[in-house]
Design a protein around this motif. Structure first.
Motif, PDB file in Angstrom:
ATOM      1  N   ALA A   1       0.828  -1.207   0.000  1.00 21.67           N
ATOM      2  CA  ALA A   1       0.000   0.000   0.000  1.00 21.67           C
ATOM      3  C   ALA A   1       0.865   1.261   0.000  1.00 21.67           C
ATOM      4  O   ALA A   1       0.584   2.236  -0.724  1.00 21.67           O
ATOM      5  CB  ALA A   1      -0.928  -0.004   1.213  1.00 21.67           C
TER       6      ALA A   1
ATOM      7  N   ILE B   1       2.380   1.819  -3.456  1.00 21.04           N
ATOM      8  CA  ILE B   1       1.436   2.356  -4.440  1.00 21.04           C
ATOM      9  C   ILE B   1       1.393   3.877  -4.349  1.00 21.04           C
ATOM     10  O   ILE B   1       1.447   4.594  -5.360  1.00 21.04           O
ATOM     11  CB  ILE B   1       0.039   1.753  -4.228  1.00 21.04           C
TER      12      ILE B   1
ATOM     13  N   SER C   1       1.185   1.551 -10.681  1.00 19.81           N
ATOM     14  CA  SER C   1       0.471   1.556  -9.399  1.00 19.81           C
ATOM     15  C   SER C   1      -0.830   0.760  -9.497  1.00 19.81           C
ATOM     16  O   SER C   1      -1.242   0.119  -8.530  1.00 19.81           O
ATOM     17  CB  SER C   1       0.191   2.993  -8.949  1.00 19.81           C
TER      18      SER C   1
ATOM     19  N   ASN D   1      -1.882  -2.282  -7.240  1.00 22.93           N
ATOM     20  CA  ASN D   1      -3.155  -2.211  -6.537  1.00 22.93           C
ATOM     21  C   ASN D   1      -4.017  -3.432  -6.840  1.00 22.93           C
ATOM     22  O   ASN D   1      -4.720  -3.945  -5.959  1.00 22.93           O
ATOM     23  CB  ASN D   1      -3.902  -0.937  -6.923  1.00 22.93           C
ATOM     24  N   SER D   2      -3.992  -3.893  -8.088  1.00 25.03           N
ATOM     25  CA  SER D   2      -4.738  -5.100  -8.450  1.00 25.03           C
ATOM     26  C   SER D   2      -4.234  -6.297  -7.652  1.00 25.03           C
ATOM     27  O   SER D   2      -5.009  -7.151  -7.229  1.00 25.03           O
ATOM     28  CB  SER D   2      -4.607  -5.366  -9.954  1.00 25.03           C
TER      29      SER D   2
ATOM     30  N   LEU E   1      -2.858  -6.097  -4.662  1.00 28.22           N
ATOM     31  CA  LEU E   1      -3.290  -5.909  -3.284  1.00 28.22           C
ATOM     32  C   LEU E   1      -4.781  -6.198  -3.128  1.00 28.22           C
ATOM     33  O   LEU E   1      -5.219  -6.733  -2.099  1.00 28.22           O
ATOM     34  CB  LEU E   1      -2.988  -4.476  -2.843  1.00 28.22           C
ATOM     35  N   ALA E   2      -5.576  -5.860  -4.171  1.00 24.18           N
ATOM     36  CA  ALA E   2      -7.031  -6.036  -4.089  1.00 24.18           C
ATOM     37  C   ALA E   2      -7.472  -7.458  -4.398  1.00 24.18           C
ATOM     38  O   ALA E   2      -8.623  -7.821  -4.140  1.00 24.18           O
ATOM     39  CB  ALA E   2      -7.714  -5.066  -5.058  1.00 24.18           C
TER      40      ALA E   2
END
Length: 825
Positions: free
Chosen positions: A229, A232, A261, A265-266, A268-269
């Protein structure tokens, strides 16, 4: 029978050696009684095991891990195929019911048996196989008692879980101070992360790699931890304006950085990635030893992961091992093992995947720290044999193609050249061509020549790769003892004032009047209460002290600042610090004003008198002296004392290593003392035998072989690392009697016979003397028998500095139901 069995067990249960099998005679096509005992400390120069499917490679490597565990050596085992979880299938009772849940029902059907019948057959097969190699259920129990075995499944809840959050924590200061090591750590971590999101980045030319490397380097150099996080945010808004001599927008425009980023983020999600955030921290010390200091075998099973996830995880693990390694002291003894069951793809000759650099670092540097690296593969073609020239031991099994043999010979030749050893390529090629299943060629640079041997029967039931469901079944009891991951723990201040319910809460809207000379303040309100809750301040005492711990004999000289919080209840009489809570986060910040519309709890009359605070200050000084101590652990036998920052587990591990070092030194001294004595006796025996052989050559030849065998028994018991023969002393004695009868008929060899008898007696006396020394040595270096004591170091009274005791008002939310909840968390 029991006595004979015990004798065979004693033959291979030696100090610091691994029982791997028996010597194999390739020409005769048979395995001899001579044991193959491998020196544990030879593994500090690493090992490579190569063999095709069906060669017995897994059995050999599992046996090596079993032997290491019995010698007190912990291991981290990376398992890309799912075979190593079989080590949990080791059953001391060897009952059919033990094997029944793990047999392949389809295989039982193919063999024309019911699952129960097949389980009985497997149990008998394992019992017979172990007995053939001098092992039984008792030895299996010794193996299980010696180690803790756990299976971790990163990214899956099947086994124990590992969180990778700590993997982006700042490396230790020692590693950050090493410019080359720090640069390698940054590059490998970034490469692994980019590989996980599908970016094959070149560290020199890739903008993604360069940007992330600069971010990692900047944060880590300042000792700051990183997570995805944070990355990012920093990718979108870098904390610097330039990279090299170019401004950030010219080098990597924001629109293109946004794409990177989004990829992060993908990740992390992704619901799948959430599993990587759960579980125990990736802590190498914790993977190698239990909190009590018991050695562990931590199996990191990654068969369920994608190739990118495997590469990412292996790279992270190798980097963590390097970071841990650099914090250890140097040693010549074997401290721990890192084993990888299939290194194919992680250490190629031409490509440079993220895992290769840390792997090469370990092969080059781990020896100095007592860390042995063992790599295995059934695909020998795609391996960097120049890097593997750092390996001192090669276990070579049956190979599939001629190309495989040529590549292995190249690597073996390079390793021999690096060690300054001779290499007979033609002889080695002929030997490799004749290998059968479970027969391996061991080329050890610490030995005089290569040795062929057949592997012993593994104590673990090798039933093949385990499924995730089977791993879950094995680990389920273990999970019940591991607390589920919880949110971040509450601060000590919150724990000092738990929820409570009162029938009535006495409070006033007016703050009690306090004399000016009494220091007072308010703790900040950090949580919101229910709509109908009231905010009430309750009185407490805050004590702060500077403590000096000093003990010249123990080398202790350190200062510590402590803070305690104690609620003021009742009449505030007696020992007000009895139930005080140590604030591990330090003293809280105290403000001068309360929240508006707050109420105040009652204040005992003693708390409004300045004299009380003088008395409480003296009582606080006595309280911290009694209760705040440094516990040091001592091992007088090894002259070791723990440091204040050293945990019980870390000190126990240090004691174990010291015991191993002392053992290795003592064994080396025994070797140097007894080797010349044995050599002299054997030379004298051979000379006497030659004299007898002048008259009876055949009889003399038989007796000569007998006496050499007897000497080999003592030599094997002494050295362990060479080839040892069992059960020959009794035969030597029998032969002596026959020789005595022959000598009475031939007066011309009577004197030679007498000399032989004297030498035989001398040999037996030498053996008995050696066995006594070995018993004494075993008792003196047994880590489990070494006593560890504790000593509490109190702060020096004259140096205790107490700050004025402060009256602090702690905020609480009081609900309509009367339940009070701390608001100062």
């Amino acid at each position: 029978m029991a006595k004979k069995k015990q004798a065979s067990v004693t033959a291979f249960e030696k100090l610091g050696v691994f029982y791997l099998g028996r010597v194999h005679d390739l020409e005769a096509g048979a395995t001899t009684p001579n044991l193959l005992l491998y020196d544990a400390k030879d593994l500090t120069t690493h090992a490579v095991c190569v063999g095709m499917t069906g060669s017995g490679k897994t059995g050999l490597c599992v046996s090596l891990l079993e032997e290491a565990a019995m010698d007190g050596i912990p291991a981290i085992a990376i398992d890309p195929k799912g075979d190593l979880a079989n080590m949990l299938l080791s059953f001391p009772n060897l009952r059919p019911a033990d094997f029944r849940p793990w047999i392949d029902a389809a295989e039982a059907t193919r063999k024309g048996s019911t699952p129960d019948e097949y389980a009985s057959q497997v149990a008998e097969k394992w019992k017979a196989g172990l007995a053939e190699w001098g092992q039984d259920g008792t030895r299996i129990q010794q193996f299980r008692d010696a180690t803790d075995i756990a299976v971790y499944t990163p990214g899956s809840s099947a086994g124990l879980q590992l969180t990778i959050l700590k993997s982006f924590a700042a490396p230790p200061q020692a590693l950050r101070d090493d410019a080359d090591a720090f640069r390698e750590r940054v590059a490998a971590s970034v490469s692994g992360l980019l590989a996980l999101v599908g970016i094959d980045a070149d560290p020199i030319q890739s903008r993604e790699h360069i940007l992330l490397s600069n971010l990692f380097q900047r944060e880590w150099q300042e000792g700051n931890d990183l997570d995805v996080a944070t990355l990012i945010g920093q990718v979108q808004s870098p904390p610097f304006d330039k990279i090299g001599v170019m401004d950030i927008e010219s080098f990597f425009p924001s629109k293109e950085r946004f794409a990177l980023s989004m990829s992060l983020n993908s990740l992390l999600a992704s619901p799948g990635f959430a599993a990587w955030m759960e579980g125990e921290p990736l802590d190498v010390h914790g993977l190698l030893w239990t909190p009590e200091g018991q050695p562990r075998i931590s199996i990191l099973s990654i068969a369920h992961l994608s190739e990118a996830e495997r590469m990412f995880f292996v790279t992270i693990v190798l980097n963590e091992v390097i970071a841990w390694m650099r914090t250890q002291s140097g040693t010549a003894s074997l401290r721990a093992l890192l084993y990888m069951d299939e290194v194919f793809g992680y250490f190629p000759p031409t490509r440079n995947p993220p895992s290769k650099t840390p792997m090469l670092t370990l092969l080059k540097q781990a020896r100095a720290y007592g860390l042995g690296v063992v790599l295995a593969t059934q695909n020998p073609v795609d391996l960097d044999y120049k890097g593997l020239s750092n390996a001192g031991t090669w276990f070579l099994g049956r190979l599939q193609t001629e190309r495989d043999k040529m590549r292995v010979l190249e690597g073996l030749e390079g390793a021999s050249a690096a060690a300054g050893a001779s290499f007979d390529r033609q002889r080695m090629e002929q030997t490799l061509a004749g290998l059968k299943s479970r027969v391996f060629l061991m080329n050890n640079v610490h030995e005089d020549e290569p040795v062929l041997f057949q592997t012993r029967w593994a104590m673990s039931y090798l039933r093949g790769p385990l499924t995730r469901q089977q791993i879950q079944t094995l680990m389920e009891p273990r999970k019940e003892t591991v607390p589920a991951e919880q949110p971040a723990p509450a601060s000590p201040r919150a724990r000092s004032a738990p929820k409570e319910k009162r029938s009535a809460v006495e409070a006033s809207t007016s703050k009690p009047v306090i004399p000016e000379e009494i220091p007072q303040g308010f703790l900040a309100t950090t949580s919101a209460g229910a709509p109908d809750a009231r905010l009430v301040y309750r009185p407490a005492l805050l004590g702060r002290a500077d403590l000096h711990f000093a003990d010249a004999r123990k080398g202790i000289d350190q200062w510590e600042t402590v803070a305690y919080l104690s609620a003021i209840t009742g009449k505030a009489s007696g020992d007000v610090w009895k139930d005080a809570t140590l604030l591990t986060d330090g003293a809280p910040e105290v403000s001068g004003n309360p929240e508006t519309n707050a109420e105040f709890g009652s204040l005992p009359s003693l708390a409004a008198k300045p004299k009380s605070y003088t008395s409480w200050k003296n009582a606080f000084k006595a309280h911290v002296y009694r209760n705040r101590t440094i516990t040091l652990r001592q091992c007088k036998a090894l002259k070791l004392t723990s440091t204040p920052a050293e945990s019980e587990s870390e000190f126990t591990v240090r004691v174990r290593l010291a015991a191993h070092e002392r053992r290795d030194e003592a064994v080396e001294k025994l070797r140097k003392r007894y080797a010349p004595k044995l050599a002299r006796v054997q030379t004298q025996i051979q000379t006497a035998e030659r004299r007898v052989g002048k008259e009876t050559e055949q009889l003399g030849q038989q007796k000569l072989q007998t006496m050499i065998s007897a000497g080999a028994t003592v030599l094997g018991a002494l050295f362990g690392r060479k080839v040892a023969s069992v059960g020959t002393v009794g035969r030597a004695t029998t032969t002596m009697r026959g020789l005595g009868r022959a000598s009475r008929e031939k007066q011309d060899i009577a004197r030679a016979q007498q000399k032989l008898e004297e030498l035989h007696t001398k040999l037996q006396e030498l053996e008995a003397e050696f066995e006594r020394e070995v018993e004494d040595l075993q008792a003196s270096v047994d880590p489990d028998a070494v006593e560890i004591t504790e000593k509490a170091i109190h702060p020096r009274k004259s140096d205790i500095a107490i700050e004025p005791i402060t009256l602090v008002w702690t905020p609480w939310w009081i609900g309509s139901d009367g339940i009070a909840t701390p608001a100062h968390v």
